[in-house]
Design a protein around this motif. Structure first.
Motif, PDB file in Angstrom:
ATOM      1  N   ASP A 124     -18.035-145.115  24.844  1.00  9.96           N
ATOM      2  CA  ASP A 124     -16.717-145.074  24.643  1.00  9.96           C
ATOM      3  C   ASP A 124     -16.265-143.901  23.787  1.00  9.96           C
ATOM      4  O   ASP A 124     -16.598-143.872  22.511  1.00  9.96           O
ATOM      5  N   VAL A 125     -15.922-142.992  24.517  1.00  7.52           N
ATOM      6  CA  VAL A 125     -15.754-141.641  24.030  1.00  7.52           C
ATOM      7  C   VAL A 125     -14.239-140.986  24.040  1.00  7.52           C
ATOM      8  O   VAL A 125     -13.715-141.065  24.977  1.00  7.52           O
TER       9      VAL A 125
ATOM     10  N   GLY B  15     -15.002-121.889  25.392  1.00  8.48           N
ATOM     11  CA  GLY B  15     -15.314-121.039  26.581  1.00  8.48           C
ATOM     12  C   GLY B  15     -16.641-121.276  27.108  1.00  8.48           C
ATOM     13  O   GLY B  15     -17.307-120.105  27.515  1.00  8.48           O
ATOM     14  N   ALA B  16     -17.141-122.453  26.809  1.00 14.54           N
ATOM     15  CA  ALA B  16     -18.644-122.626  27.182  1.00 14.54           C
ATOM     16  C   ALA B  16     -18.718-122.571  28.701  1.00 14.54           C
ATOM     17  O   ALA B  16     -17.942-123.423  29.382  1.00 14.54           O
ATOM     18  N   GLY B  17     -20.024-122.619  28.900  1.00 14.83           N
ATOM     19  CA  GLY B  17     -20.395-122.886  30.524  1.00 14.83           C
ATOM     20  C   GLY B  17     -20.683-124.400  30.682  1.00 14.83           C
ATOM     21  O   GLY B  17     -20.134-124.905  31.667  1.00 14.83           O
ATOM     22  N   ILE B  18     -21.467-124.662  29.597  1.00 19.38           N
ATOM     23  CA  ILE B  18     -21.815-126.236  29.515  1.00 19.38           C
ATOM     24  C   ILE B  18     -21.655-126.700  27.960  1.00 19.38           C
ATOM     25  O   ILE B  18     -22.446-125.866  27.331  1.00 19.38           O
ATOM     26  N   THR B  19     -21.322-127.970  27.794  1.00 15.30           N
ATOM     27  CA  THR B  19     -21.177-128.411  26.602  1.00 15.30           C
ATOM     28  C   THR B  19     -21.994-129.514  26.569  1.00 15.30           C
ATOM     29  O   THR B  19     -21.696-130.643  27.366  1.00 15.30           O
ATOM     30  N   LEU B  20     -23.018-129.833  25.532  1.00 16.49           N
ATOM     31  CA  LEU B  20     -23.593-131.111  25.464  1.00 16.49           C
ATOM     32  C   LEU B  20     -23.246-132.125  24.548  1.00 16.49           C
ATOM     33  O   LEU B  20     -23.005-131.516  23.288  1.00 16.49           O
ATOM     34  N   PHE B  21     -22.887-133.247  24.585  1.00 17.04           N
ATOM     35  CA  PHE B  21     -22.483-134.140  23.725  1.00 17.04           C
ATOM     36  C   PHE B  21     -23.894-134.699  23.022  1.00 17.04           C
ATOM     37  O   PHE B  21     -24.839-135.089  23.643  1.00 17.04           O
ATOM     38  N   VAL B  22     -23.809-134.237  21.754  1.00 21.51           N
ATOM     39  CA  VAL B  22     -24.985-134.488  20.872  1.00 21.51           C
ATOM     40  C   VAL B  22     -24.825-135.455  19.653  1.00 21.51           C
ATOM     41  O   VAL B  22     -23.753-135.537  19.047  1.00 21.51           O
ATOM     42  N   HIS B  23     -25.766-136.005  19.414  1.00 18.05           N
ATOM     43  CA  HIS B  23     -25.780-136.999  18.100  1.00 18.05           C
ATOM     44  C   HIS B  23     -27.011-137.321  17.637  1.00 18.05           C
ATOM     45  O   HIS B  23     -28.007-136.967  18.207  1.00 18.05           O
TER      46      HIS B  23
ATOM     47  N   ASN C 124     -29.557-134.776  22.788  1.00 17.72           N
ATOM     48  CA  ASN C 124     -28.703-134.780  23.726  1.00 17.72           C
ATOM     49  C   ASN C 124     -28.347-136.145  24.423  1.00 17.72           C
ATOM     50  O   ASN C 124     -29.324-137.122  24.494  1.00 17.72           O
ATOM     51  N   ALA C 125     -27.241-136.528  24.364  1.00 19.79           N
ATOM     52  CA  ALA C 125     -26.695-137.864  24.968  1.00 19.79           C
ATOM     53  C   ALA C 125     -26.765-138.151  26.296  1.00 19.79           C
ATOM     54  O   ALA C 125     -26.449-139.287  26.882  1.00 19.79           O
TER      55      ALA C 125
ATOM     56  N   VAL D  37     -22.775-143.741  22.514  1.00 18.49           N
ATOM     57  CA  VAL D  37     -23.480-143.319  23.682  1.00 18.49           C
ATOM     58  C   VAL D  37     -24.808-143.813  23.720  1.00 18.49           C
ATOM     59  O   VAL D  37     -25.772-143.101  23.171  1.00 18.49           O
ATOM     60  N   LYS D  38     -25.111-144.554  24.561  1.00 19.22           N
ATOM     61  CA  LYS D  38     -26.378-145.329  24.588  1.00 19.22           C
ATOM     62  C   LYS D  38     -27.029-145.507  26.076  1.00 19.22           C
ATOM     63  O   LYS D  38     -26.176-146.330  26.819  1.00 19.22           O
ATOM     64  N   ASP D  39     -28.010-145.154  26.437  1.00 16.23           N
ATOM     65  CA  ASP D  39     -28.542-145.229  27.855  1.00 16.23           C
ATOM     66  C   ASP D  39     -29.120-146.798  27.553  1.00 16.23           C
ATOM     67  O   ASP D  39     -29.664-147.207  26.853  1.00 16.23           O
ATOM     68  N   MET D  40     -29.027-147.467  28.967  1.00 20.32           N
ATOM     69  CA  MET D  40     -29.530-149.117  29.095  1.00 20.32           C
ATOM     70  C   MET D  40     -30.682-149.009  29.973  1.00 20.32           C
ATOM     71  O   MET D  40     -30.804-149.813  30.850  1.00 20.32           O
ATOM     72  N   GLY D  41     -31.740-147.722  30.067  1.00 15.88           N
ATOM     73  CA  GLY D  41     -32.470-147.808  31.217  1.00 15.88           C
ATOM     74  C   GLY D  41     -33.673-148.717  30.910  1.00 15.88           C
ATOM     75  O   GLY D  41     -34.668-148.471  31.869  1.00 15.88           O
TER      76      GLY D  41
END
Length: 431
Positions: free
Chosen positions: A109-110, A123-131, A168-169, A213-217
């Motif tokens: 939930d972001v 002006g990023a090409g790609i932005t990573l959501f990090v924590h 990296n999330a 942000v959490k994976d449930m893999g």
């Protein structure tokens, strides 16, 4: 703003629970993961979504169809064969606007608006959501300078050095221009095939957030996610909502007090610090350090050396399953006359405690309600800082134990150590 959700994976590790549904459709409290993602997007006004499907695609399409019943417009891209984590982005290379990319196994939930604003500002090409997380030692770790990503430390390589806990999330903002090199829909790994190649071009940025942000893999992670959704943790951590924080002094609070800490070898965690911070991590509070470091202005420690000390702190905490949501420090000092001092840092700033500049910066960054937050430290300066910010306070008997007597101020509570302080706070209802 458009969102793209990668939902074509098999979910091999979850297949023993149910092999007849794709991973993004695993239920959490009777609702599929994918539905939680769509709801989070809608709360930020994002109603155009493309879902990349593959394995058991009909299960997803039959559930969501065109999205009308969920208040969104959904289109689909089908992977005829597995294309890795980025191959299907070929079909998006002609997009005109930057978009959000979400892996389909994430519960989140972001505040996507904040995320995209950061991406566009740089002006990023790609932005990573990090924590930070509780297991950085077995995670790929992001290295960044003022948000610009300079390296990714792979979890497969041995680390005999200290590092910042920043992971990296699996959530991204992407500018379509970086996809121009994908000539055909072939199997591509997002990190190895795209991100790492863009780092040297200074196209990759890291957006640090405290949001959930959490994976449930895996079955174990799925159980954790179910508990967090049930307890309201996921929704509460969104930066659309006001946050609560426990601010921590550093020396004498987290680590042993040695006077002015100048050498990394002198940094040693206090015995119960990691356990205390772990308890904050599993609570509604953020764990944030705010520390005066006049040794910088006095020329006794360089910024790089201080960063190394903080890397050691984060690494040692991470080994014990604890993490800090962020670290703020004041490098200034008002008095001159020190050999080797840094003159441009010699002035009356707004961040040197008991002034509250570090706290207000943290509050702005993470939408924190200071009146519902706490400050823990071992000096009367710490207690006065908390009071100045309208916060609750705890004085520790570790470190200086309040013997500095610079301010005639009483804390809300006196604790023997950080663990007792945290447990007192978590057992206290703030009204």
């Amino acid at each position: 703003m458009r969102a793209v959700i990668m939902a074509g994976g098999k979910g091999t590790r979850l297949s023993k629970l149910n092999s007849e549904i794709p991973k993004p459709m695993f239920p959490v409290m009777d609702k599929p993961i994918l539905e939680y993602q769509i709801e989070s997007l809608v709360r930020c006004g994002i109603t155009d979504t493309t879902i990349i499907v593959g394995y058991l695609k009909d299960v997803i399409i039959d559930k969501f169809r065109n999205g009308k019943n969920y208040g969104v417009n959904i289109t689909y891209i089908e992977e005829k064969e597995p294309l890795g984590t980025a191959g299907a982005l070929f079909y998006l290379k002609e997009e005109k606007d930057d978009f959000i990319l979400i892996f389909g196994d994430l519960i989140l939930d972001v505040d996507f608006t904040r995320f995209m604003d950061f991406h566009k500002k740089n002006g990023a090409g790609i932005t990573l959501f990090v924590h930070p997380n509780s297991h950085p030692h077995d995670s790929d770790v992001i290295v960044s300078e003022d948000g610009l990503v300079t390296d990714i430390l792979s979890k497969t390589n041995s680390r005999d050095f200290f590092y910042h806990n920043l992971v990296n999330a699996g959530l991204y903002c992407i500018a379509p221009r970086i996809l121009k090199g994908i000539d055909c829909p072939s199997k591509i790994d997002l990190e190895k095939g795209i991100i790492r190649k863009l780092i040297d071009k200074r196209e990759v940025y890291a957006y640090r957030s405290t949001e959930y942000v959490k994976d449930m893999g895996t079955p174990e992670r799925l159980m954790d996610v179910v508990s967090d959704v049930k307890n309201g943790v996921v929704r509460a951590r969104s930066l659309r909502n006001k946050q609560k924080a426990i601010f921590l002094d550093r020396d004498g609070t987290i680590n042993e007090y040695v006077g002015f800490l100048r050498k990394i070898t002198d940094f040693k965690l206090l015995p119960k610090s990691a356990q205390a911070i772990t308890e904050i991590n599993t609570s509604p509070f953020l764990a944030i350090v705010a520390t005066n470091q006049p040794v910088i202005a006095r020329g006794e420690v360089s910024v790089g050396e201080l960063e190394d000390i903080h890397k050691k702190m984060e690494t040692e905490l991470g080994k014990q399953g604890a993490f800090l949501d962020d670290v703020f420090y004041c490098p200034h000092h008002p008095d001159s006359g020190y050999i080797g001092e840094i003159k441009e840092l010699k002035f009356e700033c707004d961040c040197r405690k008991p002034k509250i500049g570090m706290l207000t910066r943290a509050a702005d960054k993470y939408n924190i309600d200071l009146s519902q937050s706490w400050y823990i430290g071992d000096t009367t300066v710490d207690i006065q800082t908390g009071r100045n910010a309208g916060m609750h306070t705890v004085l520790l008997c570790t470190g200086e134990g309040g013997k500095d007597r610079k301010f005639d101020v009483a804390p809300d509570y006196v604790a023997q150590d950080l663990l007792e302080a945290v447990q007192f706070i978590l057992n206290t209802e703030i009204r």
